[in-house]
Design a protein around this motif. Structure first.
Motif, PDB file in Angstrom:
ATOM      1  N   THR A  21      27.193  46.867  44.198  1.00  0.00           N
ATOM      2  CA  THR A  21      26.540  45.563  44.041  1.00  0.00           C
ATOM      3  C   THR A  21      25.556  45.322  45.180  1.00  0.00           C
ATOM      4  OG1 THR A  21      28.391  44.551  42.844  1.00  0.00           O
ATOM      5  CG2 THR A  21      26.917  43.063  44.019  1.00  0.00           C
ATOM      6  N   MET A  67      32.893  49.209  44.118  1.00  0.00           N
ATOM      7  CA  MET A  67      32.142  48.331  43.226  1.00  0.00           C
ATOM      8  C   MET A  67      31.263  47.373  44.036  1.00  0.00           C
ATOM      9  SD  MET A  67      32.854  49.128  40.101  1.00  0.00           S
ATOM     10  CE  MET A  67      34.053  49.385  38.813  1.00  0.00           C
ATOM     11  N   GLN A 105      33.976  34.908  30.851  1.00  0.00           N
ATOM     12  CA  GLN A 105      32.758  35.686  31.104  1.00  0.00           C
ATOM     13  C   GLN A 105      31.798  35.708  29.917  1.00  0.00           C
ATOM     14  OE1 GLN A 105      33.375  39.913  31.453  1.00  0.00           O
ATOM     15  NE2 GLN A 105      31.705  40.154  32.916  1.00  0.00           N
ATOM     16  N   GLN A 128      34.107  42.494  30.117  1.00  0.00           N
ATOM     17  CA  GLN A 128      34.428  43.761  30.780  1.00  0.00           C
ATOM     18  C   GLN A 128      35.668  44.396  30.172  1.00  0.00           C
ATOM     19  OE1 GLN A 128      34.573  43.235  35.018  1.00  0.00           O
ATOM     20  NE2 GLN A 128      32.385  42.811  35.202  1.00  0.00           N
ATOM     21  N   TYR A 156      29.981  49.491  33.961  1.00  0.00           N
ATOM     22  CA  TYR A 156      30.845  48.445  34.509  1.00  0.00           C
ATOM     23  C   TYR A 156      30.384  47.955  35.886  1.00  0.00           C
ATOM     24  CZ  TYR A 156      35.414  46.382  35.864  1.00  0.00           C
ATOM     25  OH  TYR A 156      36.423  45.551  36.281  1.00  0.00           O
ATOM     26  N   GLN A 192      29.356  44.106  36.929  1.00  0.00           N
ATOM     27  CA  GLN A 192      30.020  43.379  38.010  1.00  0.00           C
ATOM     28  C   GLN A 192      29.003  42.836  39.011  1.00  0.00           C
ATOM     29  OE1 GLN A 192      32.994  45.365  40.769  1.00  0.00           O
ATOM     30  NE2 GLN A 192      34.361  44.085  39.571  1.00  0.00           N
ATOM     31  N   ALA A 220      37.419  37.986  32.840  1.00  0.00           N
ATOM     32  CA  ALA A 220      36.384  38.973  32.479  1.00  0.00           C
ATOM     33  C   ALA A 220      36.663  39.615  31.123  1.00  0.00           C
ATOM     34  CB  ALA A 220      36.279  40.027  33.570  1.00  0.00           C
ATOM     35  N   GLN A 227      38.538  47.991  44.839  1.00  0.00           N
ATOM     36  CA  GLN A 227      37.257  47.475  44.338  1.00  0.00           C
ATOM     37  C   GLN A 227      36.115  47.607  45.349  1.00  0.00           C
ATOM     38  OE1 GLN A 227      36.532  46.159  41.104  1.00  0.00           O
ATOM     39  NE2 GLN A 227      38.438  47.274  40.813  1.00  0.00           N
ATOM     40  N   ASP A 255      27.736  39.667  37.578  1.00  0.00           N
ATOM     41  CA  ASP A 255      28.714  38.579  37.728  1.00  0.00           C
ATOM     42  C   ASP A 255      28.633  37.955  39.123  1.00  0.00           C
ATOM     43  OD1 ASP A 255      29.663  39.246  35.199  1.00  0.00           O
ATOM     44  OD2 ASP A 255      31.169  40.616  36.004  1.00  0.00           O
TER      45      ASP A 255
END
Length: 361
Positions: free
Chosen positions: A163, A159, A86, A48, A134, A138, A45, A156, A141
């Protein structure tokens, strides 16, 4: 049946350490070799990483190959997994832009991972927008590859939750398009967040409390022998405390009963060692020497494989290029699906022209 797809990765801000290994890398190899997954994408990444290293791109560039070597040395097989960079997959940036409209500023501010990372980097008064967004990046991604499974560490989880919110919002507004991913945490609780060698809550390059996968044997031993234990366990006969004792946390993460037969036969398992330590009569040095043997056994083949790949850098370059091209092809397909759902694929389908002809007839 729907395909089972994994997306995971790391930021190239330095060599990978044993926290990465027990937290995700070792599990990735197991999942890769299980035969249960149709596609596995492992991302370096770099885009990022630039969100908080924009003024130091050389740092990111210099670590691309380091991370790739660490991946290959732990057993990531390019015949089974696609390792990609990435920034090469520019479709991820476009997806991020579209997803931004589905997330509020206040929601980003409430993300626990973002909050802690902002504090750690002293960004409280001046947060780069790229870093602030960020979690949206993600999400791009993960969804670009229709990932069904995302193996990550416990830190994580916020995160992944964000998502999932983006996926649900997009599908509710534009129709079922994106895949809802599931988080996969390490099964060993000690691996959820391995502490640094100094006993700090998190192993971190910036804190200098890491054991790197590529470190020479002597350096690993030196770090283990200076590890934080129980500060009140001064004499061997003193009862020891396991709570917050880094050495035993590492043993929880790395050792098994076979290691005792090989390196410490007077004990049959880790629980016996813990019992002896807590009642007194067992010194820290003996436990640390055992941990060193355990970790050297784990790290020795990783170091050997890395040396082999270091002598084949051209092959590693080709692996990255091929993986990046495969990833880009997959992301192109998802981006086309997203733009079609959002009705912004004006020149890719005949409907737009037909609508306009009818409108202005």
């Amino acid at each position: 049946m729907a395909q089972k797809i994994i997306l995971t990765g790391d930021r190239p801000t330095g060599k990978l350490h044993v926290g990465h290994y027990v937290g995700s890398l070792k599990r990735r190899v197991e999942l890769q070799n299980s035969g249960e997954y149709d596609k596995i994408f492992i991302m370096i990444a770099d885009a990022q990483a630039l969100t908080d290293n924009a003024d130091n791109p050389a740092k990111v560039r210099s670590n691309i190959m380091e991370v790739a070597l660490d991946y290959l040395s732990v057993g990531i097989d390019p015949a089974k997994s696609d390792i990609f960079i990435q920034s090469y997959v520019t479709e991820l940036t476009e997806l991020t832009f579209y997803y931004m409209n589905l997330v509020t500023v206040s929601r980003l501010q409430r993300n626990p991972t973002v909050k802690s990372e902002i504090q750690m980097r002293n960004f409280e008064t001046s947060i780069p927008v790229g870093f602030f967004c960020y979690p949206i990046s993600q999400a791009a991604d993960i969804t670009a590859f229709h990932a069904t499974t995302v193996p990550v560490g416990e830190d994580q989880m916020p995160m992944l939750e964000q998502t999932k919110e983006i996926v649900h919002k997009f599908n509710a507004v534009y129709g079922e398009t994106l895949t809802d991913p599931q988080i996969l945490l390490p099964e060993n609780t000690a691996c959820l967040r391995l502490p640094g060698t100094d006993g700090k809550a998190k192993m971190s390059k910036s804190l200098g409390n890491c054991i790197y996968l590529s470190e020479p044997e002597a350096d690993v031993k030196k770090k283990i022998m200076s590890m934080y234990t129980d500060p009140n366990h001064i004499r061997i006969e003193d009862p020891g405390n396991l709570e917050g004792n880094t050495v035993f946390t590492y043993l929880d993460a790395f050792c098994n009963d076979g290691h005792f037969a090989e390196y410490l036969p007077e004990y049959s398992c880790l629980q016996e060692l813990k019992d002896h330590y807590t009642r007194g009569g067992l010194g820290d040095v003996k436990v640390k020497k055992f941990l060193n043997n355990v970790m050297q056994e784990e790290l020795s083949p990783i170091r050997a494989r890395r040396k082999e790949y270091e002598n084949r850098i051209g092959d590693v370059y080709d692996i990255l290029k091929k993986g990046s091209e495969t990833a880009k092809h997959e992301a192109e397909k998802t981006l086309a699906e997203v733009k079609h759902a959002m009705k912004i694929d004006y020149f890719d389908t005949p409907e737009f022209l037909e609508e306009q002809v009818e409108k202005f007839k």
